[in-house]
Write a protein that holds these residues in place. Structure first.
Motif, PDB file in Angstrom:
ATOM      1  N   SER A  61       7.657 -21.879 -14.392  1.00 22.92           N
ATOM      2  CA  SER A  61       7.236 -23.071 -15.130  1.00 22.92           C
ATOM      3  C   SER A  61       7.676 -23.042 -16.592  1.00 22.92           C
ATOM      4  O   SER A  61       7.657 -24.067 -17.269  1.00 22.92           O
ATOM      5  CB  SER A  61       5.708 -23.211 -15.087  1.00 22.92           C
ATOM      6  OG  SER A  61       5.279 -23.415 -13.770  1.00 22.92           O
ATOM      7  N   ILE A  62       8.050 -21.874 -17.096  1.00 19.84           N
ATOM      8  CA  ILE A  62       8.445 -21.751 -18.508  1.00 19.84           C
ATOM      9  C   ILE A  62       9.843 -22.331 -18.692  1.00 19.84           C
ATOM     10  O   ILE A  62      10.764 -22.010 -17.944  1.00 19.84           O
ATOM     11  CB  ILE A  62       8.386 -20.282 -18.972  1.00 19.84           C
ATOM     12  CG1 ILE A  62       6.949 -19.774 -18.855  1.00 19.84           C
ATOM     13  CG2 ILE A  62       8.893 -20.146 -20.401  1.00 19.84           C
ATOM     14  CD1 ILE A  62       6.772 -18.300 -19.164  1.00 19.84           C
ATOM     15  N   THR A  63       9.972 -23.195 -19.688  1.00 18.86           N
ATOM     16  CA  THR A  63      11.266 -23.840 -19.954  1.00 18.86           C
ATOM     17  C   THR A  63      12.238 -22.846 -20.582  1.00 18.86           C
ATOM     18  O   THR A  63      11.837 -21.765 -21.027  1.00 18.86           O
ATOM     19  CB  THR A  63      11.104 -25.042 -20.904  1.00 18.86           C
ATOM     20  OG1 THR A  63      10.609 -24.569 -22.160  1.00 18.86           O
ATOM     21  CG2 THR A  63      10.157 -26.089 -20.329  1.00 18.86           C
ATOM     22  N   SER A  64      13.505 -23.238 -20.646  1.00 20.51           N
ATOM     23  CA  SER A  64      14.523 -22.343 -21.205  1.00 20.51           C
ATOM     24  C   SER A  64      14.201 -21.961 -22.652  1.00 20.51           C
ATOM     25  O   SER A  64      14.285 -20.795 -23.020  1.00 20.51           O
ATOM     26  CB  SER A  64      15.905 -22.992 -21.114  1.00 20.51           C
ATOM     27  OG  SER A  64      15.899 -24.248 -21.768  1.00 20.51           O
ATOM     28  N   ILE A  65      13.817 -22.915 -23.458  1.00 20.39           N
ATOM     29  CA  ILE A  65      13.475 -22.610 -24.845  1.00 20.39           C
ATOM     30  C   ILE A  65      12.047 -22.055 -24.955  1.00 20.39           C
ATOM     31  O   ILE A  65      11.717 -21.332 -25.887  1.00 20.39           O
ATOM     32  CB  ILE A  65      13.662 -23.836 -25.764  1.00 20.39           C
ATOM     33  CG1 ILE A  65      13.622 -23.399 -27.224  1.00 20.39           C
ATOM     34  CG2 ILE A  65      12.618 -24.901 -25.478  1.00 20.39           C
ATOM     35  CD1 ILE A  65      14.054 -24.447 -28.199  1.00 20.39           C
ATOM     36  N   GLY A  66      11.223 -22.364 -23.967  1.00 18.85           N
ATOM     37  CA  GLY A  66       9.838 -21.915 -23.982  1.00 18.85           C
ATOM     38  C   GLY A  66       9.688 -20.407 -24.029  1.00 18.85           C
ATOM     39  O   GLY A  66       8.804 -19.875 -24.705  1.00 18.85           O
ATOM     40  N   ALA A  67      10.543 -19.697 -23.317  1.00 15.40           N
ATOM     41  CA  ALA A  67      10.470 -18.229 -23.308  1.00 15.40           C
ATOM     42  C   ALA A  67      10.674 -17.682 -24.720  1.00 15.40           C
ATOM     43  O   ALA A  67       9.944 -16.784 -25.158  1.00 15.40           O
ATOM     44  CB  ALA A  67      11.509 -17.657 -22.352  1.00 15.40           C
ATOM     45  N   PHE A  68      11.643 -18.221 -25.437  1.00 12.90           N
ATOM     46  CA  PHE A  68      11.895 -17.794 -26.822  1.00 12.90           C
ATOM     47  C   PHE A  68      10.714 -18.150 -27.721  1.00 12.90           C
ATOM     48  O   PHE A  68      10.270 -17.329 -28.525  1.00 12.90           O
ATOM     49  CB  PHE A  68      13.181 -18.451 -27.347  1.00 12.90           C
ATOM     50  CG  PHE A  68      13.379 -18.259 -28.824  1.00 12.90           C
ATOM     51  CD1 PHE A  68      13.823 -17.047 -29.318  1.00 12.90           C
ATOM     52  CD2 PHE A  68      13.102 -19.294 -29.713  1.00 12.90           C
ATOM     53  CE1 PHE A  68      13.996 -16.854 -30.692  1.00 12.90           C
ATOM     54  CE2 PHE A  68      13.275 -19.120 -31.074  1.00 12.90           C
ATOM     55  CZ  PHE A  68      13.719 -17.898 -31.564  1.00 12.90           C
ATOM     56  N   LEU A  69      10.202 -19.358 -27.588  1.00 11.77           N
ATOM     57  CA  LEU A  69       9.077 -19.792 -28.426  1.00 11.77           C
ATOM     58  C   LEU A  69       7.842 -18.929 -28.201  1.00 11.77           C
ATOM     59  O   LEU A  69       7.133 -18.591 -29.146  1.00 11.77           O
ATOM     60  CB  LEU A  69       8.744 -21.260 -28.158  1.00 11.77           C
ATOM     61  CG  LEU A  69       9.828 -22.272 -28.508  1.00 11.77           C
ATOM     62  CD1 LEU A  69       9.405 -23.669 -28.099  1.00 11.77           C
ATOM     63  CD2 LEU A  69      10.171 -22.218 -29.988  1.00 11.77           C
ATOM     64  N   ARG A  70       7.596 -18.556 -26.959  1.00 12.13           N
ATOM     65  CA  ARG A  70       6.443 -17.709 -26.638  1.00 12.13           C
ATOM     66  C   ARG A  70       6.643 -16.299 -27.178  1.00 12.13           C
ATOM     67  O   ARG A  70       5.717 -15.713 -27.739  1.00 12.13           O
ATOM     68  CB  ARG A  70       6.206 -17.689 -25.129  1.00 12.13           C
ATOM     69  CG  ARG A  70       5.765 -19.037 -24.584  1.00 12.13           C
ATOM     70  CD  ARG A  70       5.824 -19.084 -23.076  1.00 12.13           C
ATOM     71  NE  ARG A  70       4.795 -18.264 -22.467  1.00 12.13           N
ATOM     72  CZ  ARG A  70       3.559 -18.684 -22.221  1.00 12.13           C
ATOM     73  NH1 ARG A  70       3.208 -19.911 -22.531  1.00 12.13           N
ATOM     74  NH2 ARG A  70       2.698 -17.887 -21.662  1.00 12.13           N
TER      75      ARG A  70
END
Length: 170
Positions: A61-70
């Motif tokens: 469910s984590i978006t491509s940019i979401g992993a970096f943001l998290r």
């Protein structure tokens, strides 16, 4: 928020350009004295992901940019608004969802709801997440017993350095 406004705008744009849906995610969380409030974060998961604790959501469910943001904790920046509104503090127990009844009960029994929740906390930098409600509430109570300026500064530095991986996904 003005000093970080440029960064927040860039992050918001990056989210909007890389996945459908809003750039900022709103979710009801349990605050001080168990008063619900709307928590703001940059959206790191796909639109339509179920409203569950992160440890109950698939990592797909984590978006491509979401992993970096998290990983960089940048997804937490909109919570500055929650701090300005008096709903959160910089350091304290992370606010949970209203449906996390086991965690709410464990925290209630330890007096955790006497203080405002925080963007980061002692449990988080020690990799304790919401998948272990009793352990998390024990660490939250430990923070309350030990809290002070020196500990808050230490937690802030550890957070900025990237200590703690946040809630794990399945």
């Amino acid at each position: 928020t003005l000093a970080l406004g440029w960064l927040m705008l860039i992050v918001w744009l990056a989210i909007r350009l890389t996945s459908p849906g809003p750039g900022v995610f709103k979710q009801v969380r349990v605050g001080q004295h168990k008063v619900p409030f709307t928590c703001y974060k940059f959206r790191t998961m796909s639109l339509g992901t179920k409203q569950l604790g992160t440890h109950e959501v698939s990592s797909a469910s984590i978006t491509s940019i979401g992993a970096f943001l998290r990983k960089t904790k940048i997804d937490e920046l909109p919570q500055i608004l929650n701090i300005l509104r008096g709903e959160m503090s910089l350091i304290g127990p992370r606010p949970c969802l209203p449906n996390q009844v086991e965690l709410i009960a464990a925290r209630q029994s330890k007096g955790v709801y006497e203080i405002a929740p925080g963007i980061s906390g002692l449990a988080q930098i020690n990799d304790i997440d919401m998948s272990t409600p009793e352990l998390l509430s024990q660490w939250d109570a430990r923070y309350i017993a030990l809290r002070g300026l020196a500990l808050d500064i230490s937690i802030t530095i550890a957070t900025v350095k990237g200590k703690g991986q946040g809630d794990k996904t399945i």
